[in-house]
Write an enzyme that holds these catalytic residues in place. Structure first.
Site, short mmCIF file in Angstrom:
data_model
loop_
_atom_site.label_atom_id
_atom_site.label_comp_id
_atom_site.label_asym_id
_atom_site.label_seq_id
_atom_site.Cartn_x
_atom_site.Cartn_y
_atom_site.Cartn_z
N TYR A 199 0.86 -1.19 0.00
CA TYR A 199 0.00 0.00 0.00
C TYR A 199 0.89 1.24 0.00
O TYR A 199 1.45 1.63 1.02
CB TYR A 199 -0.92 0.03 1.21
CG TYR A 199 -1.94 -1.09 1.29
CD1 TYR A 199 -2.24 -1.88 0.18
CD2 TYR A 199 -2.60 -1.36 2.48
CE1 TYR A 199 -3.17 -2.91 0.26
CE2 TYR A 199 -3.55 -2.39 2.56
CZ TYR A 199 -3.82 -3.15 1.45
OH TYR A 199 -4.74 -4.16 1.54
N LEU A 210 -21.44 1.26 -2.04
CA LEU A 210 -22.53 1.09 -1.08
C LEU A 210 -22.76 2.31 -0.20
O LEU A 210 -23.70 2.33 0.59
CB LEU A 210 -22.27 -0.15 -0.21
CG LEU A 210 -22.50 -1.49 -0.91
CD1 LEU A 210 -21.92 -2.64 -0.10
CD2 LEU A 210 -23.99 -1.72 -1.17
N THR A 211 -21.93 3.33 -0.33
CA THR A 211 -22.18 4.56 0.43
C THR A 211 -23.30 5.38 -0.19
O THR A 211 -23.81 6.32 0.44
CB THR A 211 -20.92 5.46 0.49
OG1 THR A 211 -20.61 5.92 -0.83
CG2 THR A 211 -19.73 4.70 1.07
N GLY A 212 -23.65 5.07 -1.44
CA GLY A 212 -24.71 5.80 -2.11
C GLY A 212 -24.32 7.18 -2.62
O GLY A 212 -25.18 7.96 -3.04
N LYS A 213 -23.03 7.48 -2.62
CA LYS A 213 -22.60 8.82 -3.02
C LYS A 213 -22.26 8.93 -4.51
O LYS A 213 -21.94 10.02 -4.99
CB LYS A 213 -21.39 9.26 -2.19
CG LYS A 213 -20.15 8.42 -2.39
CD LYS A 213 -19.02 8.87 -1.46
CE LYS A 213 -17.76 8.03 -1.64
NZ LYS A 213 -16.68 8.44 -0.71
N PRO A 241 -15.81 -3.57 2.62
CA PRO A 241 -17.16 -3.64 3.17
C PRO A 241 -18.15 -2.71 2.49
O PRO A 241 -19.36 -2.96 2.51
CB PRO A 241 -16.96 -3.24 4.63
CG PRO A 241 -15.75 -2.35 4.61
CD PRO A 241 -14.86 -2.97 3.58
N LEU A 242 -17.65 -1.65 1.87
CA LEU A 242 -18.52 -0.68 1.21
C LEU A 242 -18.45 -0.80 -0.31
O LEU A 242 -18.87 0.10 -1.03
CB LEU A 242 -18.16 0.74 1.66
CG LEU A 242 -18.21 0.98 3.16
CD1 LEU A 242 -17.76 2.39 3.51
CD2 LEU A 242 -19.62 0.72 3.70
N ALA A 243 -17.90 -1.94 -0.79
CA ALA A 243 -17.78 -2.17 -2.24
C ALA A 243 -17.11 -0.98 -2.92
O ALA A 243 -17.63 -0.41 -3.89
CB ALA A 243 -19.14 -2.47 -2.87
N SER A 244 -15.95 -0.59 -2.37
CA SER A 244 -15.17 0.52 -2.92
C SER A 244 -15.95 1.83 -2.96
O SER A 244 -15.78 2.66 -3.86
CB SER A 244 -14.64 0.19 -4.33
OG SER A 244 -13.97 -1.04 -4.36
#
Length: 327
Positions: free
Chosen positions: A56, A208-211, A202-205
């Site tokens: 990273y 899933l935050t909807g932004k 967990p947020l699918a990159s």
């Protein structure tokens, strides 16, 4: 913050922990000072488990976390990964000599004498059949270089093979509202073996935050721009392998069933934490507010059976056919 046992490590870790990929690179612009603020916010709010990897930012994420650790009196646990520095990234490279070399470099980056948890970093299938690789990890435990070891995997089949090694402490795998297979085929077996489950992506990159919407764009150096079809690494690491436009449709359906008072990110994280086989979830956070938003999922009320069933329905209708058989 609530805490859960992390498999054979015996560590009690924050159920919402911290993933260090984004502060290293491949997620667009990054500001070290803002990253340090995000790390401090994590510490201040009870996060005690930090996951990173030697690739990273070519070790930059490790260095930032190591610096943070040197400045705090809080007891924290640090996990890193080894193997992806191999070029080419092939199974034969996972040998005693290379792994020890990688670990020594990580120890220096992290300013540690011993790594709490070392994970093989999504190695090829053949590695999981090579007992000598896991014997090399056992040797590093005996030598005091690492305290525990686990694997980070792409596929459930790899995780199931890794469970055959008695000293395996943890498995890190993608599990989220768009990736249900681990719960179906792996989690119960991991619990039986006292192996901790660390949930990444967990947020699918961020999907899933909807932004995001159909017009969203990403920086040139952001994997969400350059790895959608697996051009740089496994495509499952980007949007959990879901087609971006199809994912947006599913997110709109999820938005309709989101409980009041939760952000979409908190909803997605809480859904993961509803499974008691999960030890922790490791969302990233380049900014303090993102970390705070993630942490709030730990104290959120449990999701109802009706909402859980609806998430399953949306997965079955929009996602399952395109991802379930692949990983």
């Amino acid at each position: 913050m609530k805490y859960r046992k992390l498999g054979k490590t015996g560590f009690k870790v924050s159920e919402v922990s911290y993933g260090g990929w984004a502060i290293g690179g491949s997620w667009g612009p990054v500001d070290d000072e803002r990253s340090k603020e995000a790390l401090q916010t994590a510490l201040d709010n009870g996060i005690n488990f930090f996951d990173t990897a030697d690739v990273y930012g070519d070790g930059h994420s490790e260095k930032l976390i190591g610096e943070m650790n040197q400045k705090t009196d809080q007891e924290i646990y640090i996990a890193t990964k080894a193997g992806r520095r191999l070029d080419p990234h092939v199974a034969k490279g996972y040998n005693r000599e290379n792994l020890r070399r990688f670990v020594k470099r990580s120890l220096k980056n992290l300013q540690l004498d011993k790594i709490d948890l070392l994970q093989l970093h999504c190695p090829p299938d053949e590695v999981f059949n090579d007992k000598e690789v896991f014997e090399a990890l056992d040797e590093m435990v005996v030598d005091g270089m690492i305290a525990n070891y686990g694997v980070s995997v792409e596929k459930v089949s790899q995780a199931l093979k890794a469970l055959e090694y008695d000293n395996l402490a943890t498995i890190q795998i993608i599990y989220n509202m768009f990736r249900h297979k681990p719960a179906d085929e792996l989690f119960d077996k991991a619990k039986e073996k006292n192996v901790g489950i660390i949930c990444r992506v967990p947020l699918a990159s961020g999907l899933l935050t909807g932004k995001f919407d159909k017009d969203s764009t990403f920086a040139e150096d952001d994997h969400r721009n350059f790895n959608r079809d697996g051009e740089a690494f496994d495509k499952g690491e980007t949007f959990a392998g879901v087609d971006f436009k199809q994912g947006l449709k599913a997110v709109e359906e999820l938005r309709k069933i989101k409980p009041e008072g939760l952000t979409m990110a908190q909803f997605a994280l809480k859904w993961i934490l509803m499974n008691d086989a999960v030890s922790c979830v490791i969302p990233g956070g380049k900014k303090p507010w993102q970390v705070e938003d993630n942490i709030a999922a730990s104290e959120a009320e449990d999701l109802s059976d009706e909402v859980m069933d609806e998430v399953d329905r949306i997965y079955d209708e929009y996602i399952r056919d395109s991802v379930h058989h692949l990983w």
